[in-house]
Design a protein around this motif. Structure first.
Motif, PDB file in Angstrom:
ATOM      1  N   VAL A  99       0.863  -1.178   0.000  1.00 22.42           N
ATOM      2  CA  VAL A  99       0.000   0.000   0.000  1.00 22.42           C
ATOM      3  C   VAL A  99       0.897   1.224   0.000  1.00 22.42           C
ATOM      4  N   VAL A 100       0.562   2.190  -0.853  1.00 23.74           N
ATOM      5  CA  VAL A 100       1.199   3.491  -0.790  1.00 23.74           C
ATOM      6  C   VAL A 100       0.110   4.476  -0.396  1.00 23.74           C
ATOM      7  N   ALA A 101       0.303   5.085   0.764  1.00 24.95           N
ATOM      8  CA  ALA A 101      -0.649   6.062   1.295  1.00 24.95           C
ATOM      9  C   ALA A 101      -0.072   7.451   1.072  1.00 24.95           C
ATOM     10  N   VAL A 102      -0.850   8.291   0.406  1.00 26.17           N
ATOM     11  CA  VAL A 102      -0.415   9.652   0.096  1.00 26.17           C
ATOM     12  C   VAL A 102      -1.350  10.621   0.800  1.00 26.17           C
ATOM     13  N   THR A 103      -0.769  11.504   1.605  1.00 28.17           N
ATOM     14  CA  THR A 103      -1.553  12.552   2.257  1.00 28.17           C
ATOM     15  C   THR A 103      -1.086  13.888   1.708  1.00 28.17           C
ATOM     16  N   LEU A 104      -2.048  14.684   1.233  1.00 33.01           N
ATOM     17  CA  LEU A 104      -1.760  15.984   0.632  1.00 33.01           C
ATOM     18  C   LEU A 104      -2.200  17.081   1.600  1.00 33.01           C
ATOM     19  N   PRO A 105      -1.270  17.593   2.410  1.00 35.04           N
ATOM     20  CA  PRO A 105      -1.657  18.618   3.375  1.00 35.04           C
ATOM     21  C   PRO A 105      -1.986  19.942   2.672  1.00 35.04           C
ATOM     22  N   ALA A 106      -2.694  20.797   3.372  1.00 34.83           N
ATOM     23  CA  ALA A 106      -3.033  22.106   2.815  1.00 34.83           C
ATOM     24  C   ALA A 106      -1.771  22.903   2.496  1.00 34.83           C
ATOM     25  N   ARG A 107      -0.731  22.708   3.318  1.00 32.72           N
ATOM     26  CA  ARG A 107       0.553  23.378   3.080  1.00 32.72           C
ATOM     27  C   ARG A 107       1.668  22.358   3.214  1.00 32.72           C
ATOM     28  N   GLY A 108       2.679  22.550   2.428  1.00 33.55           N
ATOM     29  CA  GLY A 108       3.841  21.679   2.538  1.00 33.55           C
ATOM     30  C   GLY A 108       3.818  20.525   1.556  1.00 33.55           C
ATOM     31  N   ALA A 109       4.853  19.737   1.642  1.00 31.62           N
ATOM     32  CA  ALA A 109       5.037  18.618   0.715  1.00 31.62           C
ATOM     33  C   ALA A 109       4.109  17.463   1.054  1.00 31.62           C
ATOM     34  N   PRO A 110       3.739  16.679   0.049  1.00 31.98           N
ATOM     35  CA  PRO A 110       2.926  15.489   0.308  1.00 31.98           C
ATOM     36  C   PRO A 110       3.690  14.492   1.174  1.00 31.98           C
TER      37      PRO A 110
END
Length: 119
Positions: A99-110
């Protein structure tokens, strides 16, 4: 295209890049059959890796990792057999579900997390 679809595609591109940086070879992305879809099929040495990618903008509804349920893992196991049937020349020494889990925050790098051997 819906915004959600765009987020998912972006997450899949990040995941494929992470797998490649880890030394894997991406064989196929978004493989589909009547039973479902495999996000990424890769090779890690002589092991076939079937990778589920989950992308989230936040953790309000749970983390991306939590979205990979036992039912999803079972479906991926069935899809692996169908993928191998569709590629008869390829007989790996082993098969692994990642599994690759990607979180895209409002600011900053994924934030990209690669979990190997999920079962």
């Amino acid at each position: 295209m819906r915004a959600k679809d765009g987020v998912g595609r972006y997450g899949e591109r990040l995941a494929a890049r992470r797998l490649t940086e880890a030394g894997m070879t991406v064989l196929e992305t978004n493989w589909r059959c009547p039973a479902g879809e495999i996000d990424i099929v890769a090779r890690d040495g002589d092991c076939l890796v079937v990778c589920e990618v989950k992308t989230r903008r936040s953790t309000r509804a749970g983390s991306a990792v939590e979205a990979v349920t036992p039912a999803k893992v079972a479906r991926l196991r069935r899809l692996v057999g169908q993928w191998l049937d569709a590629h008869p020349g390829l007989r790996p020494a082993g098969v692994r579900l990642d599994v690759v889990a990607v979180t895209l925050p409002a600011r900053g790098a994924p934030l990209v997390q690669h979990l190997r051997g999920v079962s």
